[in-house]
Design a protein around this motif. Sequence first.
Motif, PDB file in Angstrom:
ATOM      1  N   GLY A  92       0.458  -1.330   0.023  1.00 52.49           N
ATOM      2  CA  GLY A  92      -0.194  -0.086  -0.049  1.00 52.49           C
ATOM      3  C   GLY A  92       0.561   1.640  -0.060  1.00 52.49           C
ATOM      4  O   GLY A  92       1.783   1.285   0.486  1.00 52.49           O
ATOM      5  N   PRO A  93      -0.206   2.397  -0.567  1.00 49.34           N
ATOM      6  CA  PRO A  93       0.879   3.206  -0.553  1.00 49.34           C
ATOM      7  C   PRO A  93       1.355   4.000   0.658  1.00 49.34           C
ATOM      8  O   PRO A  93       2.149   5.238   1.206  1.00 49.34           O
ATOM      9  CB  PRO A  93      -0.144   4.806  -0.951  1.00 49.34           C
ATOM     10  CG  PRO A  93      -1.785   3.956  -1.312  1.00 49.34           C
ATOM     11  CD  PRO A  93      -0.992   2.778  -0.885  1.00 49.34           C
ATOM     12  N   VAL A  94       0.451   4.197   1.858  1.00 50.81           N
ATOM     13  CA  VAL A  94       1.155   4.621   3.102  1.00 50.81           C
ATOM     14  C   VAL A  94       1.787   3.899   3.827  1.00 50.81           C
ATOM     15  O   VAL A  94       2.648   4.821   4.142  1.00 50.81           O
ATOM     16  CB  VAL A  94      -0.038   4.719   3.862  1.00 50.81           C
ATOM     17  CG1 VAL A  94       0.004   4.455   5.043  1.00 50.81           C
ATOM     18  CG2 VAL A  94      -1.668   4.951   3.860  1.00 50.81           C
ATOM     19  N   ARG A  95       1.932   2.706   3.575  1.00 56.15           N
ATOM     20  CA  ARG A  95       2.767   1.637   4.710  1.00 56.15           C
ATOM     21  C   ARG A  95       4.556   2.476   3.583  1.00 56.15           C
ATOM     22  O   ARG A  95       5.693   2.175   4.208  1.00 56.15           O
ATOM     23  CB  ARG A  95       3.305  -0.187   4.193  1.00 56.15           C
ATOM     24  CG  ARG A  95       1.914  -0.588   4.518  1.00 56.15           C
ATOM     25  CD  ARG A  95       2.361   0.259   6.482  1.00 56.15           C
ATOM     26  NE  ARG A  95       0.953   0.021   7.073  1.00 56.15           N
ATOM     27  CZ  ARG A  95       0.152  -1.003   7.905  1.00 56.15           C
ATOM     28  NH1 ARG A  95       1.783  -1.945   7.971  1.00 56.15           N
ATOM     29  NH2 ARG A  95      -0.303  -0.826   9.259  1.00 56.15           N
ATOM     30  N   LEU A 160       1.651  12.208   7.391  1.00 52.52           N
ATOM     31  CA  LEU A 160       0.343  11.295   6.373  1.00 52.52           C
ATOM     32  C   LEU A 160      -0.932  11.675   7.193  1.00 52.52           C
ATOM     33  O   LEU A 160      -1.792  11.591   5.872  1.00 52.52           O
ATOM     34  CB  LEU A 160       0.333   9.781   8.014  1.00 52.52           C
ATOM     35  CG  LEU A 160       1.328   9.050   8.339  1.00 52.52           C
ATOM     36  CD1 LEU A 160       1.023   7.626   9.579  1.00 52.52           C
ATOM     37  CD2 LEU A 160       1.528   8.128   6.879  1.00 52.52           C
ATOM     38  N   ARG A 163      -1.241  14.237   3.738  1.00 54.46           N
ATOM     39  CA  ARG A 163      -0.810  12.897   2.345  1.00 54.46           C
ATOM     40  C   ARG A 163      -1.769  12.223   2.061  1.00 54.46           C
ATOM     41  O   ARG A 163      -2.203  12.403   0.588  1.00 54.46           O
ATOM     42  CB  ARG A 163       0.268  12.718   2.325  1.00 54.46           C
ATOM     43  CG  ARG A 163       1.321  13.392   2.376  1.00 54.46           C
ATOM     44  CD  ARG A 163       2.775  13.329   1.868  1.00 54.46           C
ATOM     45  NE  ARG A 163       4.208  13.896   2.153  1.00 54.46           N
ATOM     46  CZ  ARG A 163       5.149  13.416   1.142  1.00 54.46           C
ATOM     47  NH1 ARG A 163       5.140  12.311   0.025  1.00 54.46           N
ATOM     48  NH2 ARG A 163       5.898  15.091   0.498  1.00 54.46           N
ATOM     49  N   PHE A 164      -2.850  11.985   3.339  1.00 51.75           N
ATOM     50  CA  PHE A 164      -3.168  10.505   3.264  1.00 51.75           C
ATOM     51  C   PHE A 164      -3.926  10.630   3.765  1.00 51.75           C
ATOM     52  O   PHE A 164      -5.373  10.021   5.054  1.00 51.75           O
ATOM     53  CB  PHE A 164      -2.766   9.149   3.155  1.00 51.75           C
ATOM     54  CG  PHE A 164      -1.589   9.154   2.278  1.00 51.75           C
ATOM     55  CD1 PHE A 164      -1.927   8.354   1.630  1.00 51.75           C
ATOM     56  CD2 PHE A 164      -0.288   8.967   3.057  1.00 51.75           C
ATOM     57  CE1 PHE A 164      -0.968   8.301   0.540  1.00 51.75           C
ATOM     58  CE2 PHE A 164       0.700   8.905   2.515  1.00 51.75           C
ATOM     59  CZ  PHE A 164       0.706   8.564   1.141  1.00 51.75           C
ATOM     60  N   ASP A 166      -7.877  10.685   3.622  1.00 58.36           N
ATOM     61  CA  ASP A 166      -8.795   9.770   3.524  1.00 58.36           C
ATOM     62  C   ASP A 166      -8.691   8.236   3.792  1.00 58.36           C
ATOM     63  O   ASP A 166      -9.230   7.216   3.334  1.00 58.36           O
ATOM     64  CB  ASP A 166      -9.586  10.037   2.496  1.00 58.36           C
ATOM     65  CG  ASP A 166     -10.518  10.914   2.190  1.00 58.36           C
ATOM     66  OD1 ASP A 166     -11.051  11.864   3.587  1.00 58.36           O
ATOM     67  OD2 ASP A 166     -10.398  11.984   1.284  1.00 58.36           O
ATOM     68  N   THR A 167      -7.612   7.444   2.887  1.00 64.63           N
ATOM     69  CA  THR A 167      -6.464   6.720   3.467  1.00 64.63           C
ATOM     70  C   THR A 167      -6.584   5.668   5.049  1.00 64.63           C
ATOM     71  O   THR A 167      -6.459   7.270   5.899  1.00 64.63           O
ATOM     72  CB  THR A 167      -5.206   6.354   2.836  1.00 64.63           C
ATOM     73  OG1 THR A 167      -5.824   7.558   1.716  1.00 64.63           O
ATOM     74  CG2 THR A 167      -5.282   4.821   2.621  1.00 64.63           C
ATOM     75  N   PRO A 168      -7.360   4.601   4.943  1.00 60.21           N
ATOM     76  CA  PRO A 168      -6.663   4.436   6.782  1.00 60.21           C
ATOM     77  C   PRO A 168      -5.653   4.215   7.059  1.00 60.21           C
ATOM     78  O   PRO A 168      -4.303   4.252   6.321  1.00 60.21           O
ATOM     79  CB  PRO A 168      -7.930   2.564   6.277  1.00 60.21           C
ATOM     80  CG  PRO A 168      -8.101   2.635   5.187  1.00 60.21           C
ATOM     81  CD  PRO A 168      -7.760   3.921   4.059  1.00 60.21           C
ATOM     82  N   LYS A 169      -5.224   4.703   8.067  1.00 55.68           N
ATOM     83  CA  LYS A 169      -4.013   4.728   8.392  1.00 55.68           C
ATOM     84  C   LYS A 169      -3.538   3.735   9.778  1.00 55.68           C
ATOM     85  O   LYS A 169      -2.565   3.905  10.315  1.00 55.68           O
ATOM     86  CB  LYS A 169      -3.438   6.042   8.469  1.00 55.68           C
ATOM     87  CG  LYS A 169      -3.312   6.861   7.148  1.00 55.68           C
ATOM     88  CD  LYS A 169      -2.970   8.758   7.716  1.00 55.68           C
ATOM     89  CE  LYS A 169      -4.531   9.313   8.152  1.00 55.68           C
ATOM     90  NZ  LYS A 169      -5.362   9.330   7.374  1.00 55.68           N
ATOM     91  N   ARG A 170      -4.251   3.018  10.131  1.00 52.95           N
ATOM     92  CA  ARG A 170      -3.787   2.247  11.220  1.00 52.95           C
ATOM     93  C   ARG A 170      -2.723   1.478  10.840  1.00 52.95           C
ATOM     94  O   ARG A 170      -2.913   0.778  10.837  1.00 52.95           O
ATOM     95  CB  ARG A 170      -5.703   1.589  11.810  1.00 52.95           C
ATOM     96  CG  ARG A 170      -4.957   0.457  12.555  1.00 52.95           C
ATOM     97  CD  ARG A 170      -6.604  -0.373  13.332  1.00 52.95           C
ATOM     98  NE  ARG A 170      -6.408  -1.258  14.004  1.00 52.95           N
ATOM     99  CZ  ARG A 170      -7.108  -1.941  14.931  1.00 52.95           C
ATOM    100  NH1 ARG A 170      -8.595  -2.308  13.292  1.00 52.95           N
ATOM    101  NH2 ARG A 170      -7.412  -2.893  15.866  1.00 52.95           N
TER     102      ARG A 170
END
Length: 199
Positions: A92-95, A160, A163-164, A166-170
């Motif tokens: 994923g992009p977050v990781r 985070l 940049r993100f 609306d994306t889950p960042k758990r």
Amino acid sequence: MFRSRSKEEKAPTNKVTADLSKQPRDPQAPKGRPTPKRNEAQTQRRRASSGTPTDRKEATKRQREARRADLAKQREALASGDERYLPARDKGPVRRFVRDFVDSRFCIAEYFLPLAVVILILSVIQIKNIQNISLLLWLGVIVLIVVDSIGLAFRLKKQLAERFPDTPKRGAVAYGLMRTLQMRRLRLPKPQVKRGERP
């Protein structure tokens, strides 16, 4: 009365079988050879089937081979950073951003293991002053790591959120902090940015 009917019914069938027996047999017809044994028939059926294993040992063997192939792909992906074959925790992009954010910075926590070994060796020496120094070093290293980790966590959370949104960042911050504890050259997936580069 019944006998005459049965004779009449039997008569045409005898003629048909006689006619069939007179006809020459095709040499490639399946009945032109003896019936195969059971184990031969089973092996032929296995070959003819579309690759679905009928035996439990065969199924487990194929599963093991598939697992090995997947693990080999994962190892290659961890070395190259290929997103398609990475484990679920690294995808994923977050990781990817978290990895780049951590890899672009100098972290004290990555030197924890070498410093711990040095401090342990100093604490074994039976000289009071050296043991006191090792204890102070141990406390200093722990305090520096905690302060550095808290600062990194705040900065990472802020980045985070920007940049993100609306994306889950758990679990992303914990993932980054765990990465700081590994020495840079031993990190998997391999770092894709140099120190000082901003992701």
